[in-house]
Design an enzyme around this catalytic site. Structure first.
Site, short mmCIF file in Angstrom:
data_model
loop_
_atom_site.label_atom_id
_atom_site.label_comp_id
_atom_site.label_asym_id
_atom_site.label_seq_id
_atom_site.Cartn_x
_atom_site.Cartn_y
_atom_site.Cartn_z
N GLU A 57 -8.03 9.23 4.73
CA GLU A 57 -8.37 9.06 6.24
C GLU A 57 -7.37 8.58 7.12
O GLU A 57 -6.87 7.46 7.03
CB GLU A 57 -9.67 8.25 6.29
CG GLU A 57 -10.88 8.70 5.53
CD GLU A 57 -12.00 7.52 5.20
OE1 GLU A 57 -12.84 7.33 6.14
OE2 GLU A 57 -12.04 6.74 4.18
N GLU A 63 -18.63 1.38 -4.48
CA GLU A 63 -17.16 1.87 -4.16
C GLU A 63 -16.33 1.35 -5.10
O GLU A 63 -16.42 0.24 -5.47
CB GLU A 63 -16.83 1.12 -2.64
CG GLU A 63 -17.09 1.83 -1.46
CD GLU A 63 -16.31 1.20 -0.36
OE1 GLU A 63 -15.27 0.64 -0.58
OE2 GLU A 63 -16.85 1.34 0.87
N GLU A 86 -4.67 1.97 3.20
CA GLU A 86 -5.85 2.27 3.67
C GLU A 86 -6.11 3.73 4.07
O GLU A 86 -6.94 4.39 4.06
CB GLU A 86 -6.36 1.53 4.89
CG GLU A 86 -6.72 0.19 4.88
CD GLU A 86 -7.87 -0.20 3.97
OE1 GLU A 86 -8.80 0.79 3.73
OE2 GLU A 86 -8.02 -1.27 3.23
#
Length: 345
Positions: free
Chosen positions: A317, A268, A326
């Protein structure tokens, strides 16, 4: 990505202180070692088949999938997409039992391979030494590997685990990198397993967290690959970006743990486009493009050795958190609209 962002930010900071978007990515995994993570913590994403088609239509040849989602695995059958297949942290205790690991491999690997091009199995993501699941990581890895060996796939599919930079203790300069005293008893047996089986360590590398954790001492241009010259001198090695410094700190830690022959896959890396002052579309676009352009070059410690790297993530997301950032790590919005002017060729 570990969702406890605030805690991770402080730990990473402690470790790291010392054109137009082309509709078709003209890169495949064969030309540059770039993949994209398929995060699915959202309720507004395209269907699994649409997502896989979106990877292939854009020439993205590598995917990281965080759990053995059957719809996605079915959609990947026959697709020209290489895969990191994840074992969720909540499944580790079960897979510490050999029979359960055998069943997991049968249902999620043997049922699809080789029609699905599984390269690695990531047994857990960002487990910390004091986490309840830590005691199950290595047994689960060993059991899954044994099941693969029994199926004749021990050399074709590598078993590893994905770790974060907070496991590093000293990491400045990168040549001093080692796992922290708390992490070393946890990581050393894992490193020995990787060395024995020929598997790489999967490392989540985020200069973004290093920067926001200590912006007074970590330069933004150093985090974004835009520093005009050397920022850190480490003996004969010169570091112009934090990505290389983190990665070489991991290499040094592996050497100190007896794993000098263990490679690293960056499982990642990313930068948010909103949610904090430095989280802008401009900064994120600069970061992603510079990663794409850089990974073929290797690091100062491993020059010329291409870095297999997975960008986080394909889509924003909407169910992530708790930090606002996030929600904004996607290369694309859920409606498949690009957020950046990236050139992958």
């Amino acid at each position: 990505m570990d969702f406890q962002s605030v805690n991770r930010t402080s730990m990473v900071a402690t470790c790291l202180i010392l054109g137009i978007f082309i509709a078709s990515f003209t890169i495949t995994g064969a030309t540059k070692p770039i993949g994209v993570c398929n995060g699915r913590i959202a309720d507004n994403l395209p269907s699994a088949i649409d997502v896989v088609n979106f990877y292939t239509s854009n020439g993205i040849g590598k995917m990281r999938l965080y759990d053995p989602d059957q719809a996605t695995l079915q959609a990947l059958v026959g697709a020209n997409v290489e895969l990191i297949l994840g074992v969720p942290n909540g499944d580790l205790q079960s897979l510490a039992t050999p029979s359960n690991a055998n069943a997991w491999v049968q249902n999620n690997v043997l049922a699809f391979f080789p029609a699905v091009k599984i390269l690695y199995i990531a047994v857990g993501n960002e487990i910390r030494p004091n986490d309840l699941e830590a005691q199950y990581v290595l047994p689960a890895m060993q059991n899954i590997y044994s099941a693969l060996v029994s199926a004749g796939l021990g050399d074709e599919i590598k078993v590893s685990t994905s770790v974060e930079a907070s496991l590093l203790g000293p990491s400045y300069p990168p040549s001093a990198g080692s796992f922290s005293p708390v992490a070393s008893p946890y990581m050393t047996p894992v490193v020995m397993f990787l060395a024995t089986t020929g598997a790489p360590l999967l490392a989540n590398v985020y200069p973004y967290y290093g920067y926001i954790g200590d912006p007074q001492n970590v330069r933004l241009d150093y985090a974004l690959f835009t520093a005009p010259g050397t920022v850190i001198q480490d003996g004969a090695l010169n570091y112009q970006n934090m990505f290389d410094a983190i990665l070489d700190s991991f290499y040094s830690a592996l050497e100190n743990a007896g794993g000098a022959n263990v490679g690293i896959v960056v499982s990642e890396t990313g930068w948010p486009s909103a949610g904090v002052e430095s989280g802008t579309v401009e900064n994120a676009g600069i970061y992603y493009q510079n990663v794409i352009d850089h990974v073929g070059n290797g690091t100062p410690k491993k020059p010329g050795q291409a870095i297999e790297t997975y960008l986080f993530a394909m889509f924003d997301e909407d169910l992530k958190g708790p930090a606002e950032t996030e929600l904004h790590f996607g290369l694309f919005s859920p409606d498949k609209q690009p957020k950046y002017n990236l050139i992958f060729s």
